[in-house]
Design a protein around this motif. Structure first.
Motif, PDB file in Angstrom:
ATOM      1  N   VAL A  31     141.683  55.647  89.665  1.00 52.84           N
ATOM      2  CA  VAL A  31     142.007  57.054  89.397  1.00 52.84           C
ATOM      3  C   VAL A  31     143.099  57.533  90.353  1.00 52.84           C
ATOM      4  CG1 VAL A  31     141.115  59.412  89.555  1.00 52.84           C
ATOM      5  CG2 VAL A  31     139.773  57.651  88.408  1.00 52.84           C
ATOM      6  N   ALA A  32     142.978  57.142  91.617  1.00 53.81           N
ATOM      7  CA  ALA A  32     143.989  57.521  92.596  1.00 53.81           C
ATOM      8  C   ALA A  32     145.356  56.982  92.221  1.00 53.81           C
ATOM      9  CB  ALA A  32     143.588  57.005  93.977  1.00 53.81           C
ATOM     10  N   GLU A  33     145.365  55.754  91.722  1.00 54.64           N
ATOM     11  CA  GLU A  33     146.647  55.155  91.310  1.00 54.64           C
ATOM     12  C   GLU A  33     147.256  55.922  90.141  1.00 54.64           C
ATOM     13  OE1 GLU A  33     148.393  50.801  89.821  1.00 54.64           O
ATOM     14  OE2 GLU A  33     146.283  51.040  90.362  1.00 54.64           O
ATOM     15  N   LEU A  34     146.416  56.304  89.180  1.00 56.46           N
ATOM     16  CA  LEU A  34     146.909  57.052  88.021  1.00 56.46           C
ATOM     17  C   LEU A  34     147.458  58.424  88.426  1.00 56.46           C
ATOM     18  CD1 LEU A  34     144.119  56.287  85.385  1.00 56.46           C
ATOM     19  CD2 LEU A  34     146.500  55.502  85.317  1.00 56.46           C
ATOM     20  N   LEU A  35     146.827  59.045  89.422  1.00 51.55           N
ATOM     21  CA  LEU A  35     147.222  60.379  89.849  1.00 51.55           C
ATOM     22  C   LEU A  35     148.255  60.368  90.971  1.00 51.55           C
ATOM     23  CD1 LEU A  35     143.710  62.143  89.854  1.00 51.55           C
ATOM     24  CD2 LEU A  35     145.488  62.242  88.091  1.00 51.55           C
ATOM     25  N   GLY A  36     148.616  59.181  91.438  1.00 44.25           N
ATOM     26  CA  GLY A  36     149.578  59.086  92.517  1.00 44.25           C
ATOM     27  C   GLY A  36     149.017  59.499  93.864  1.00 44.25           C
ATOM     28  N   LEU A  37     147.719  59.241  94.080  1.00 40.42           N
ATOM     29  CA  LEU A  37     147.049  59.624  95.322  1.00 40.42           C
ATOM     30  C   LEU A  37     146.775  58.389  96.176  1.00 40.42           C
ATOM     31  CD1 LEU A  37     144.366  62.038  93.795  1.00 40.42           C
ATOM     32  CD2 LEU A  37     146.469  62.711  94.990  1.00 40.42           C
ATOM     33  N   PRO A  38     146.522  58.555  97.473  1.00 42.28           N
ATOM     34  CA  PRO A  38     146.111  57.425  98.311  1.00 42.28           C
ATOM     35  C   PRO A  38     144.820  56.802  97.764  1.00 42.28           C
ATOM     36  CG  PRO A  38     146.750  59.277  99.687  1.00 42.28           C
ATOM     37  CD  PRO A  38     146.714  59.784  98.284  1.00 42.28           C
ATOM     38  N   PRO A  39     144.649  55.475  97.860  1.00 43.04           N
ATOM     39  CA  PRO A  39     143.523  54.785  97.209  1.00 43.04           C
ATOM     40  C   PRO A  39     142.149  55.356  97.523  1.00 43.04           C
ATOM     41  CG  PRO A  39     145.106  53.197  98.038  1.00 43.04           C
ATOM     42  CD  PRO A  39     145.565  54.541  98.535  1.00 43.04           C
ATOM     43  N   LEU A  40     141.860  55.644  98.796  1.00 46.97           N
ATOM     44  CA  LEU A  40     140.515  56.095  99.160  1.00 46.97           C
ATOM     45  C   LEU A  40     140.208  57.517  98.716  1.00 46.97           C
ATOM     46  CD1 LEU A  40     140.154  54.591 102.767  1.00 46.97           C
ATOM     47  CD2 LEU A  40     139.046  53.805 100.667  1.00 46.97           C
ATOM     48  N   SER A  41     141.218  58.292  98.350  1.00 44.82           N
ATOM     49  CA  SER A  41     140.982  59.689  97.975  1.00 44.82           C
ATOM     50  C   SER A  41     140.532  59.854  96.529  1.00 44.82           C
ATOM     51  CB  SER A  41     142.245  60.516  98.209  1.00 44.82           C
ATOM     52  OG  SER A  41     143.272  60.129  97.307  1.00 44.82           O
ATOM     53  N   GLY A  42     140.740  58.820  95.706  1.00 44.83           N
ATOM     54  CA  GLY A  42     140.416  58.957  94.286  1.00 44.83           C
ATOM     55  C   GLY A  42     138.942  59.200  94.030  1.00 44.83           C
ATOM     56  N   THR A  43     138.084  58.664  94.899  1.00 47.60           N
ATOM     57  CA  THR A  43     136.639  58.846  94.746  1.00 47.60           C
ATOM     58  C   THR A  43     136.255  60.319  94.802  1.00 47.60           C
ATOM     59  OG1 THR A  43     136.364  56.727  95.848  1.00 47.60           O
ATOM     60  CG2 THR A  43     134.402  58.075  95.598  1.00 47.60           C
ATOM     61  N   PHE A  44     136.982  61.114  95.579  1.00 48.31           N
ATOM     62  CA  PHE A  44     136.638  62.524  95.722  1.00 48.31           C
ATOM     63  C   PHE A  44     136.974  63.342  94.477  1.00 48.31           C
ATOM     64  CE2 PHE A  44     136.602  60.997 100.037  1.00 48.31           C
ATOM     65  CZ  PHE A  44     135.525  61.676 100.596  1.00 48.31           C
ATOM     66  N   VAL A  45     137.765  62.778  93.576  1.00 48.48           N
ATOM     67  CA  VAL A  45     137.981  63.431  92.286  1.00 48.48           C
ATOM     68  C   VAL A  45     136.664  63.465  91.512  1.00 48.48           C
ATOM     69  CG1 VAL A  45     139.204  63.297  90.085  1.00 48.48           C
ATOM     70  CG2 VAL A  45     140.415  62.765  92.215  1.00 48.48           C
ATOM     71  N   PHE A  46     135.910  62.367  91.584  1.00 47.68           N
ATOM     72  CA  PHE A  46     134.584  62.341  90.957  1.00 47.68           C
ATOM     73  C   PHE A  46     133.643  63.344  91.628  1.00 47.68           C
ATOM     74  CE2 PHE A  46     136.001  57.867  90.110  1.00 47.68           C
ATOM     75  CZ  PHE A  46     136.076  57.982  88.728  1.00 47.68           C
ATOM     76  N   SER A  47     133.795  63.528  92.938  1.00 47.13           N
ATOM     77  CA  SER A  47     132.973  64.511  93.643  1.00 47.13           C
ATOM     78  C   SER A  47     133.203  65.908  93.083  1.00 47.13           C
ATOM     79  CB  SER A  47     133.297  64.493  95.144  1.00 47.13           C
ATOM     80  OG  SER A  47     133.012  63.247  95.716  1.00 47.13           O
ATOM     81  N   ILE A  48     134.463  66.253  92.881  1.00 45.38           N
ATOM     82  CA  ILE A  48     134.800  67.581  92.360  1.00 45.38           C
ATOM     83  C   ILE A  48     134.143  67.808  91.003  1.00 45.38           C
ATOM     84  CG2 ILE A  48     136.705  69.032  91.551  1.00 45.38           C
ATOM     85  CD1 ILE A  48     138.459  67.557  93.666  1.00 45.38           C
ATOM     86  N   VAL A  49     134.245  66.822  90.128  1.00 48.71           N
ATOM     87  CA  VAL A  49     133.668  66.947  88.781  1.00 48.71           C
ATOM     88  C   VAL A  49     132.149  67.058  88.845  1.00 48.71           C
ATOM     89  CG1 VAL A  49     133.370  65.790  86.557  1.00 48.71           C
ATOM     90  CG2 VAL A  49     135.598  65.732  87.700  1.00 48.71           C
ATOM     91  N   GLY A  50     131.510  66.211  89.664  1.00 52.58           N
ATOM     92  CA  GLY A  50     130.047  66.238  89.763  1.00 52.58           C
ATOM     93  C   GLY A  50     129.523  67.566  90.276  1.00 52.58           C
TER      94      GLY A  50
END
Length: 411
Positions: free
Chosen positions: A166-185
């Motif tokens: 997800v981070a790669e798709l959004l152009g974010l640093p690799p470890l930050s993509g997990t927090f996108v799931f946090s926001i949704v949850g």
């Protein structure tokens, strides 16, 4: 109008189902972030000595939020309190992504404090399940909500790998993509609570207490919570069991990803091991709750102490990297924590009247957060100076103190 006694059973079942649903969603958000917090902190700080501060600030944030949520619950009910905690979590997750993008360790720590608000809501949900519970089923209902965390909590750490994509798709640093799931949850948990937690269980319990001659004044301050706990030995024992059990679990858990990284384990494997740990934390909680109802909180606290002791001694014997022994140790670490959490929480809640419960529960969760935060902070220093095995052996000493407390504090 408060619900009649005949209406309480279906109302309680609906309340527990709603809390279980929100707990599942909130756990996805919380545990997805926890799984990479240590690694992100090490990356942004440039030092493994500060790696534990990511978890430290999350747990300290949960402690501060617990006090806030207790006051909100006392004044406006459980729904408003739980929604507030998850809203803080959303802000914290957004801030964490921004910290990863900008490379700011300071912003990461500030965001971790806010992220801890979601942890506080996840913790407080178990108490909301006891507001309308009968005494003989208090442990069962509390543990059912804890169990509901299993789905989201096991899924959360396993989102580390997809988070990278997800981070790669959004152009974010690799470890930050997990927090996108946090926001949704967290956002989905807010929606479920807002729509479905009606009527509010704490407000209903308060109305029922007033109708049967209970006190009209509600105590919501931290000081009143301390006084209530001090006046009831069972509540004091419950607080001690919860806080020490949490310190043992957090201190070992937050440094396990780093221990595995030192042995060149991949992010996906790290996420898998943490998910096994989380399975131990939550999957067997209904059995733990029923054991508390039948055998008593003191007995189950002793069992939890023994399991935590075994877990920490096993962890101390593992080499860096992934291993079946480490998986077993982390599973037992979660199971022992479940025993101390459910038994301690039930001891505390069962000892207090409705008017004192929210404030005392807030104090307990604050103590749990401080104990966990202190354990996580010290864990980073211990691992940097003496290694993971030394950390696990120190945690074993703490695990034994749970049994000591059960023997000393008479209820």
């Amino acid at each position: 109008m408060p619900a009649t006694p005949d209406a309480l059973a279906p109302l309680q079942r609906r309340t527990v189902r709603t809390l279980a649903a929100s707990q599942t969603l909130g756990a996805i958000g919380q545990l997805a972030g926890v799984a990479v917090a240590t690694l992100l902190a090490e990356e942004l700080s440039g030092s493994e000595e500060y790696a534990g501060l990511g978890g430290t600030f999350q747990t300290l944030g949960s402690a501060l939020a617990a006090v806030l949520l207790a006051r909100i619950a006392s004044r406006r009910g459980r729904r408003a309190a739980l929604v507030t905690g998850y809203a803080l979590g959303v802000i914290g997750a957004v801030g964490t992504v921004a910290a990863a993008v900008t490379g700011s360790f300071t912003l990461l720590l500030a965001s971790a404090l806010l992220f801890g608000g979601a942890t506080a809501s996840n913790n407080a949900a178990r108490y909301a399940a006891t507001d309308l519970a009968t005494p003989e089923h208090r442990g069962r209902d509390l543990s059912t909500v804890v169990w509901a965390t299993t789905i989201g909590a096991v899924a959360g750490p396993n989102l580390v790998g997809p988070g990278g994509r997800v981070a790669e798709l959004l152009g974010l640093p690799p470890l930050s993509g997990t927090f996108v799931f946090s926001i949704v949850g967290f956002a989905l948990a807010i929606g479920a609570l807002t729509a479905l937690l009606r009527p509010d269980p704490l407000l209903e319990a308060r109305s029922l207490a007033l109708a049967t001659g209970g006190p009209a004044h509600v105590h919501g301050s931290f000081a009143s919570g301390l006084r209530a706990i001090g006046a009831h030995p069972a509540a004091l024992l419950g607080l001690i069991v919860v806080a020490i059990g949490h310190a043992v679990m957090v201190s070992v858990m937050v440094m396990t990803p780093l221990h595995m990284k030192h042995g060149h384990a991949s992010l996906s494997v790290v996420g898998f091991v943490i998910s096994i740990h989380v399975l131990g934390m939550f999957a067997f909680s209904p059995l733990v709750g029923r054991a508390v109802d039948r055998l008593g909180g003191r007995t189950v606290a002793l069992v939890g102490s023994a399991i935590l002791l075994a877990a920490t001694l096993l962890a101390a014997s593992t080499d860096p990297g992934a291993s079946h022994l480490l998986e077993l140790a982390l599973f037992l670490l979660g199971l022992g924590w479940s025993c101390t959490l459910v038994s301690g929480s039930t001891l505390l809640t069962g000892a207090l009247p409705t008017s004192d419960a929210p404030a005392a529960q807030g104090v307990s969760d604050a103590a749990m957060g401080v104990a966990g935060g202190g354990g996580a902070a010290l864990a980073g220093v211990v691992v940097a100076q003496a290694g993971y095995s030394a950390l696990a052996l120190g945690a074993a000493v703490l695990a034994a103190l749970v049994a000591v407390a059960v023997g000393i504090v008479r209820v």
